[in-house]
Write a protein that holds these residues in place. Structure first.
Motif, short mmCIF file in Angstrom:
data_model
loop_
_atom_site.label_atom_id
_atom_site.label_comp_id
_atom_site.label_asym_id
_atom_site.label_seq_id
_atom_site.Cartn_x
_atom_site.Cartn_y
_atom_site.Cartn_z
N ALA A 279 0.88 -1.13 -0.10
CA ALA A 279 0.03 0.02 0.06
C ALA A 279 0.95 1.20 -0.10
O ALA A 279 0.37 2.56 -0.48
CB ALA A 279 -0.96 0.10 1.18
N THR A 280 1.95 1.18 0.58
CA THR A 280 3.11 2.57 0.40
C THR A 280 4.22 1.90 -0.16
O THR A 280 4.75 0.64 -0.08
CB THR A 280 3.38 2.62 1.89
OG1 THR A 280 3.55 1.69 2.59
CG2 THR A 280 2.00 3.34 2.66
N PRO A 281 4.89 2.75 -0.65
CA PRO A 281 6.12 2.17 -1.53
C PRO A 281 7.14 1.89 -0.63
O PRO A 281 7.44 2.52 0.40
CB PRO A 281 6.51 3.56 -2.67
CG PRO A 281 5.84 4.50 -1.94
CD PRO A 281 4.57 4.08 -0.98
N LYS A 282 8.34 1.44 -1.43
CA LYS A 282 9.72 0.92 -0.61
C LYS A 282 10.41 2.53 -0.60
O LYS A 282 10.31 3.38 -1.44
CB LYS A 282 10.39 0.16 -1.43
CG LYS A 282 10.79 0.37 -2.78
CD LYS A 282 11.45 -0.52 -3.38
CE LYS A 282 11.68 -0.11 -4.98
NZ LYS A 282 11.03 -0.70 -6.21
N PRO A 283 11.09 2.73 0.64
CA PRO A 283 12.22 3.98 0.72
C PRO A 283 13.03 3.45 -0.34
O PRO A 283 14.33 3.47 0.28
CB PRO A 283 12.46 3.95 2.05
CG PRO A 283 12.22 2.57 2.47
CD PRO A 283 11.33 2.01 1.62
N CYS A 284 13.05 3.81 -1.58
CA CYS A 284 13.97 3.18 -2.83
C CYS A 284 15.30 4.10 -2.46
O CYS A 284 15.40 5.37 -2.38
CB CYS A 284 13.60 3.78 -3.91
SG CYS A 284 14.61 2.60 -5.13
N MET A 285 16.57 3.41 -2.27
CA MET A 285 17.91 3.77 -2.04
C MET A 285 17.90 4.63 -0.82
O MET A 285 18.83 5.22 -0.74
CB MET A 285 18.30 4.69 -3.34
CG MET A 285 18.16 3.97 -4.68
SD MET A 285 19.39 2.52 -4.61
CE MET A 285 20.90 3.38 -4.40
N HIS A 286 16.92 4.56 0.34
CA HIS A 286 17.04 5.28 1.50
C HIS A 286 16.93 6.80 0.87
O HIS A 286 17.38 7.82 1.55
CB HIS A 286 18.27 5.01 2.32
CG HIS A 286 18.18 3.99 2.52
ND1 HIS A 286 17.68 3.12 3.44
CD2 HIS A 286 19.12 2.83 2.02
CE1 HIS A 286 17.97 1.98 3.67
NE2 HIS A 286 19.12 1.59 2.86
N LEU B 257 -2.06 6.37 -2.37
CA LEU B 257 -2.48 7.89 -2.54
C LEU B 257 -2.06 8.41 -3.70
O LEU B 257 -2.58 9.57 -4.01
CB LEU B 257 -1.84 8.68 -1.21
CG LEU B 257 -1.99 8.05 0.20
CD1 LEU B 257 -1.20 9.12 1.19
CD2 LEU B 257 -3.61 8.41 0.41
N SER B 258 -1.37 7.78 -4.85
CA SER B 258 -0.91 8.19 -5.91
C SER B 258 -2.04 8.32 -6.70
O SER B 258 -2.96 7.38 -6.90
CB SER B 258 0.13 7.34 -6.42
OG SER B 258 0.26 7.84 -7.82
N PRO B 259 -2.32 9.65 -7.67
CA PRO B 259 -3.50 9.42 -8.56
C PRO B 259 -3.18 8.57 -9.60
O PRO B 259 -4.11 8.27 -10.62
CB PRO B 259 -3.45 11.03 -9.06
CG PRO B 259 -2.08 11.50 -8.72
CD PRO B 259 -1.62 10.78 -7.52
#
Ligand code: SF4
Ligand code: FES
Length: 352
Positions: free
Chosen positions: A228-235, A328-330
């Motif tokens: 439901a929420t994205p990964k904290p990519c590359m921090h 939450l992304s459109p």
């Protein structure tokens, strides 16, 4: 204030004896004649250490394909860096491993495709299972810490208990079970790789039970399209690590060539410090100033950094958009469409 980088991912070559369809290398692989030479890699390592880098990940493709790997690794060690060899294990002989250890090799990450030999061969595009067993034996006998990395997808997720058993048999200290991230060849093969919701639901308790009982440190990288929420990519973009590709391009994340509108600097023309602190490619999405809503006003924006810039660009055409994985992304409907339409389709296109 911008912190210095902690790590350098040195992609020494894109050449590889394996043909894994989940490879995150770009479709347009760097050819051998365009690879950096040894003195240039030494110079890059000098600059990386001056910049603050403490960990050097020697990767590819298959870094063992470079005859000068020992010299490059030895130079990183001489500079005081922790050295990690990221390898398929093919080409690792007792003599080569002894040489690498003499020159300061600290850790090996070995890839495994599956516990089932037939599937492993199908995924790798070559018979690699026995090479990997021998490589693991050499590494553990030498007393080096061993991480086994397994990229998970629809073709191997059902074999997860056997994969975990195999990693234990091979003497791994650490096991990375990483659901596929869709960049490069993996994006090309997404329809063949996407797991089913049932597979992911079955995998979660298997991993949790193994984490509770195993002496191995087991890391599970979630299937991010299903979150439901994205990964904290590359921090966060250009926050901790930089990547140098086989031809010297310097990237804020290993998949950043996916952002086709991003001007990429090359280490043969521009000092690494200038790239890290000042280049357009590294500063474009650092911090939170670039964000638009919903990320701009979201309390999670310093936790997940709005997700992955490469994924936002790949799926929406604009890297300043919220990662569509976020509910939450459109653009979240794009993920829903992919999950619905692609999950039963596709055959592997092997990386070549
Ligand atoms: Fe993360 Fe942005 Fe979604 Fe908030 S709106 S959870 S910051 S991706
Ligand atoms: Fe490039 Fe996520 S893979 S920012």
């Amino acid at each position: 204030m911008t912190e210095p980088p902690l790590g350098l991912l040195a992609e020494l070559t894109h050449r590889c004896p394996l043909h894994c369809p989940y490879c995150a290398n770009p479709l347009d692989l760097v050819r051998r004649e365009n690879e950096l030479d040894t003195p240039t890699w030494r110079h890059i390592l000098d600059q990386a250490r001056d910049l603050g880098v403490l960990q050097v990940h020697l990767s590819g493709g298959e870094p063992l394909a470079r005859p000068d790997l020992p010299e490059i690794l030895g130079h990183a060690h001489h500079l005081g860096c922790y050295t990690n060899l990221v390898t398929s294990g093919l080409g690792l002989t007792p003599h080569r491993l002894a040489d690498l250890i003499d020159r300061g090799l600290d850790h090996v990450q070995l890839s495994i495709q599956d516990a089932d030999p037939a599937t492993a061969t199908r995924i790798a595009g070559t018979k690699a299972v026995e090479h990997k067993r021998r490589a693991a034996d050499l590494i553990t006998t030498a007393g080096l810490p061993l991480t086994i990395n397994v990229v998970l997808h629809r073709a191997n997720l059902d074999h997860l208990p056997a994969i975990i058993d195999l990693a234990e048999q091979l003497g791994a200290d650490r096991l990375e079970l990483a659901n596929t991230q869709y960049y490069g060849w993996a994006l090309r093969n997404r329809a063949a790789l996407l797991p089913t919701p049932a597979q992911l639901a079955a995998a979660a308790p298997v991993v949790a039970a193994a984490q509770a009982r195993s002496r191995m440190d087991i890391v599970y990288v979630l299937a991010d399209y299903h979150q439901a929420t994205p990964k904290p990519c590359m921090h966060g973009w250009a926050a901790r690590q930089l990547t140098v590709t086989p031809n010297g391009d310097v990237l804020p994340c290993p998949a950043a060539t996916a952002l086709t509108d991003l001007p990429i600097e090359n280490a043969t023309h521009t000092p690494l410090a200038q790239i890290w602190y000042q280049s357009r490619s590294f500063t474009a999405y650092r911090g939170t100033d670039w964000m638009r809503d919903p990320c701009r006003s979201c309390p999670r924006n310093t936790i997940d950094h709005g997700g992955c810039r490469c994924q936002a660009f790949q799926l929406t055409g604009d890297a300043t958009n919220t990662d569509p994985v976020c509910t939450l992304s459109p653009h979240h409907h794009l993920i829903q469409t992919i999950l619905t339409e692609e999950v039963h389709g596709g055959a592997f296109v092997p990386r070549r």
